[in-house]
Design an enzyme around this catalytic site. Structure first.
Site, PDB file in Angstrom:
ATOM      1  N   TYR A 123     -26.961  20.842  33.870  1.00  0.00           N
ATOM      2  CA  TYR A 123     -26.942  22.182  34.471  1.00  0.00           C
ATOM      3  C   TYR A 123     -27.334  22.156  35.940  1.00  0.00           C
ATOM      4  O   TYR A 123     -26.955  23.045  36.704  1.00  0.00           O
ATOM      5  CB  TYR A 123     -27.817  23.160  33.679  1.00  0.00           C
ATOM      6  CG  TYR A 123     -29.258  22.757  33.517  1.00  0.00           C
ATOM      7  CD1 TYR A 123     -30.193  22.943  34.533  1.00  0.00           C
ATOM      8  CD2 TYR A 123     -29.701  22.205  32.322  1.00  0.00           C
ATOM      9  CE1 TYR A 123     -31.507  22.582  34.377  1.00  0.00           C
ATOM     10  CE2 TYR A 123     -31.019  21.838  32.154  1.00  0.00           C
ATOM     11  CZ  TYR A 123     -31.927  22.027  33.186  1.00  0.00           C
ATOM     12  OH  TYR A 123     -33.238  21.652  33.030  1.00  0.00           O
ATOM     13  N   PRO A 156      23.242  19.517  18.025  1.00  0.00           N
ATOM     14  CA  PRO A 156      23.023  20.795  18.728  1.00  0.00           C
ATOM     15  C   PRO A 156      22.862  21.964  17.762  1.00  0.00           C
ATOM     16  O   PRO A 156      23.444  21.978  16.680  1.00  0.00           O
ATOM     17  CB  PRO A 156      24.262  20.956  19.597  1.00  0.00           C
ATOM     18  CG  PRO A 156      25.204  19.883  19.230  1.00  0.00           C
ATOM     19  CD  PRO A 156      24.530  18.909  18.344  1.00  0.00           C
ATOM     20  N   GLU A 164      11.627  23.221  34.879  1.00  0.00           N
ATOM     21  CA  GLU A 164      13.028  23.228  34.439  1.00  0.00           C
ATOM     22  C   GLU A 164      13.971  23.366  35.632  1.00  0.00           C
ATOM     23  O   GLU A 164      14.977  22.646  35.733  1.00  0.00           O
ATOM     24  CB  GLU A 164      13.274  24.384  33.476  1.00  0.00           C
ATOM     25  CG  GLU A 164      12.664  24.232  32.103  1.00  0.00           C
ATOM     26  CD  GLU A 164      12.912  25.450  31.226  1.00  0.00           C
ATOM     27  OE1 GLU A 164      12.766  25.341  29.994  1.00  0.00           O
ATOM     28  OE2 GLU A 164      13.256  26.520  31.774  1.00  0.00           O
ATOM     29  N   ARG A 176      17.933  22.771  35.735  1.00  0.00           N
ATOM     30  CA  ARG A 176      18.280  23.647  34.611  1.00  0.00           C
ATOM     31  C   ARG A 176      18.972  24.906  35.117  1.00  0.00           C
ATOM     32  O   ARG A 176      18.495  25.578  36.031  1.00  0.00           O
ATOM     33  CB  ARG A 176      17.004  24.033  33.851  1.00  0.00           C
ATOM     34  CG  ARG A 176      17.163  25.167  32.825  1.00  0.00           C
ATOM     35  CD  ARG A 176      17.933  24.705  31.595  1.00  0.00           C
ATOM     36  NE  ARG A 176      18.197  25.820  30.686  1.00  0.00           N
ATOM     37  CZ  ARG A 176      17.386  26.214  29.700  1.00  0.00           C
ATOM     38  NH1 ARG A 176      16.237  25.594  29.518  1.00  0.00           N
ATOM     39  NH2 ARG A 176      17.723  27.206  28.916  1.00  0.00           N
ATOM     40  N   ARG A 207      21.878  21.616  28.450  1.00  0.00           N
ATOM     41  CA  ARG A 207      20.864  21.810  29.493  1.00  0.00           C
ATOM     42  C   ARG A 207      20.240  20.483  29.867  1.00  0.00           C
ATOM     43  O   ARG A 207      20.150  19.563  29.055  1.00  0.00           O
ATOM     44  CB  ARG A 207      19.783  22.768  29.003  1.00  0.00           C
ATOM     45  CG  ARG A 207      18.961  22.244  27.844  1.00  0.00           C
ATOM     46  CD  ARG A 207      18.517  23.313  26.895  1.00  0.00           C
ATOM     47  NE  ARG A 207      19.602  24.032  26.293  1.00  0.00           N
ATOM     48  CZ  ARG A 207      19.413  25.080  25.472  1.00  0.00           C
ATOM     49  NH1 ARG A 207      18.208  25.488  25.203  1.00  0.00           N
ATOM     50  NH2 ARG A 207      20.434  25.711  24.945  1.00  0.00           N
ATOM     51  N   ASP A 247       9.876  24.953  25.974  1.00  0.00           N
ATOM     52  CA  ASP A 247       9.556  26.205  25.291  1.00  0.00           C
ATOM     53  C   ASP A 247       8.122  26.181  24.783  1.00  0.00           C
ATOM     54  O   ASP A 247       7.694  25.198  24.147  1.00  0.00           O
ATOM     55  CB  ASP A 247      10.491  26.435  24.095  1.00  0.00           C
ATOM     56  CG  ASP A 247      11.897  26.797  24.513  1.00  0.00           C
ATOM     57  OD1 ASP A 247      12.053  27.439  25.575  1.00  0.00           O
ATOM     58  OD2 ASP A 247      12.845  26.440  23.790  1.00  0.00           O
ATOM     59  N   LEU A 254       8.804  36.545  27.002  1.00  0.00           N
ATOM     60  CA  LEU A 254       8.017  35.535  26.290  1.00  0.00           C
ATOM     61  C   LEU A 254       7.554  36.067  24.942  1.00  0.00           C
ATOM     62  O   LEU A 254       6.961  37.151  24.853  1.00  0.00           O
ATOM     63  CB  LEU A 254       6.799  35.130  27.127  1.00  0.00           C
ATOM     64  CG  LEU A 254       5.857  34.092  26.506  1.00  0.00           C
ATOM     65  CD1 LEU A 254       6.589  32.780  26.238  1.00  0.00           C
ATOM     66  CD2 LEU A 254       4.653  33.854  27.411  1.00  0.00           C
ATOM     67  N   PHE A 297      14.608  20.461  14.561  1.00  0.00           N
ATOM     68  CA  PHE A 297      14.432  19.640  15.767  1.00  0.00           C
ATOM     69  C   PHE A 297      13.174  20.041  16.538  1.00  0.00           C
ATOM     70  O   PHE A 297      12.693  19.290  17.385  1.00  0.00           O
ATOM     71  CB  PHE A 297      15.669  19.722  16.678  1.00  0.00           C
ATOM     72  CG  PHE A 297      15.985  21.105  17.201  1.00  0.00           C
ATOM     73  CD1 PHE A 297      15.405  21.572  18.361  1.00  0.00           C
ATOM     74  CD2 PHE A 297      16.880  21.931  16.524  1.00  0.00           C
ATOM     75  CE1 PHE A 297      15.709  22.840  18.855  1.00  0.00           C
ATOM     76  CE2 PHE A 297      17.190  23.192  17.010  1.00  0.00           C
ATOM     77  CZ  PHE A 297      16.594  23.654  18.171  1.00  0.00           C
TER      78      PHE A 297
END
Length: 288
Positions: A70, A180, A213, A218, A227, A232, A246, A258
């Protein structure tokens, strides 16, 4: 070694979250305030903190290295308060909370009360104060890519997150190749998941991931389309929230093997806050 130490700190703080160290009314002379005179001449502030950290090992061993010193925290607060200037107590307290968490990483959560005695408002006033609390949070992030050197893109993204003082990479899954998802014909994806410890809010974390991204090239053109990099937020503590941009937990994660396969590798018993099932249970349900 660095990763092992961060994992050890995370697991230790997860066990005993009720241990606390109290610092009350540390006196600091600093230059914070809306008025020019406050920023130039300075004034007295009182700083009180509650530091949440696991103290069990320190209690067992009587060894300071297993606790939070501290005295060092007080020195850090004093130095930081003197070297920075904010108009608002709110801004000062918020930034100070984050700086303490980033400097003393074994502290899981910090509560701060920042007092300004005799605030210059032209009325008899003893003290005005602001109280704030900030903490480290656990978030799980899915990684996906099917354009370019996907492994290199994953590594670059992880390095960018790891390089920040407000984020720690705790675990990284293996990468898997998957077909995909959705109606668009495209190449197979590389997928993975990471567990991070962060002081960023969900919105700020989203902004960070979107920037990473974008730096990877992206482009959001076709829904469920190919992409270079997809990051995510899957889970953020046990938070449940939904805004225009979001949703946490990720709205469709329970339907995506996946996502669940790499996530189950690093967090098999993490509980989905909506469905009240562990990740491994969600994956088993999907495979039935």
């Amino acid at each position: 070694m660095k990763k092992n130490k961060k994992m050890e700190e995370f697991m230790r703080n997860k066990v005993n979250k009720n241990d606390k160290i109290y610092i009350r009314d540390l006196v600091v002379f600093a230059n914070h305030g809306v008025m020019k005179e406050e920023q130039v001449l300075g004034q007295k502030f009182l700083v009180s903190c509650v530091l949440h950290t696991d103290l069990s090992r320190a209690g067992d061993t009587d060894n300071l290295k297993y606790s939070v010193n501290y005295a060092n925290v007080c020195e850090f607060i004093t130095k930081w308060m003197k070297e920075n200037t904010y108009q608002l107590l709110e801004a000062c307290a918020s930034h100070l909370c984050n700086e303490i968490l980033m400097e003393f990483r074994s502290i899981d959560r910090v509560e701060i009360e920042l007092k300004k005695p005799w605030a210059p408002i032209g009325l008899p006033l003893d003290t005005v104060s602001v109280s704030m609390e900030r903490a480290w949070h656990i978030a799980y992030i899915a990684l996906g890519s099917n354009i370019g050197d996907s492994r290199a893109l994953f590594c670059e993204a992880i390095d960018k997150i790891e390089s920040r003082k407000d984020c720690d990479i705790i675990k990284i899954s293996d990468y898997i190749t998957t077909k995909p998802y959705g109606p668009v014909k495209q190449d197979d994806f590389l997928n993975g998941a990471i567990m991070i410890r962060t002081i960023l809010s969900p919105k700020k974390l989203l902004d960070l991931l979107n920037n990473i991204e974008a730096e990877a090239g992206r482009e959001r053109v076709v829904h469920w389309g190919p992409r270079t990099l997809d990051l995510d937020i899957l889970l953020y503590d046990d938070l449940m929230m939904s805004t225009d941009d979001l949703t946490i937990p990720h709205i469709d994660m329970h339907n995506r093997d996946f996502v669940l396969k790499p996530l189950a590798q690093i967090a098999p018993y993490e509980l989905h806050p909506v469905y009240k099932k562990t990740i491994i249970e969600l994956l088993e349900d999907l495979n039935i």
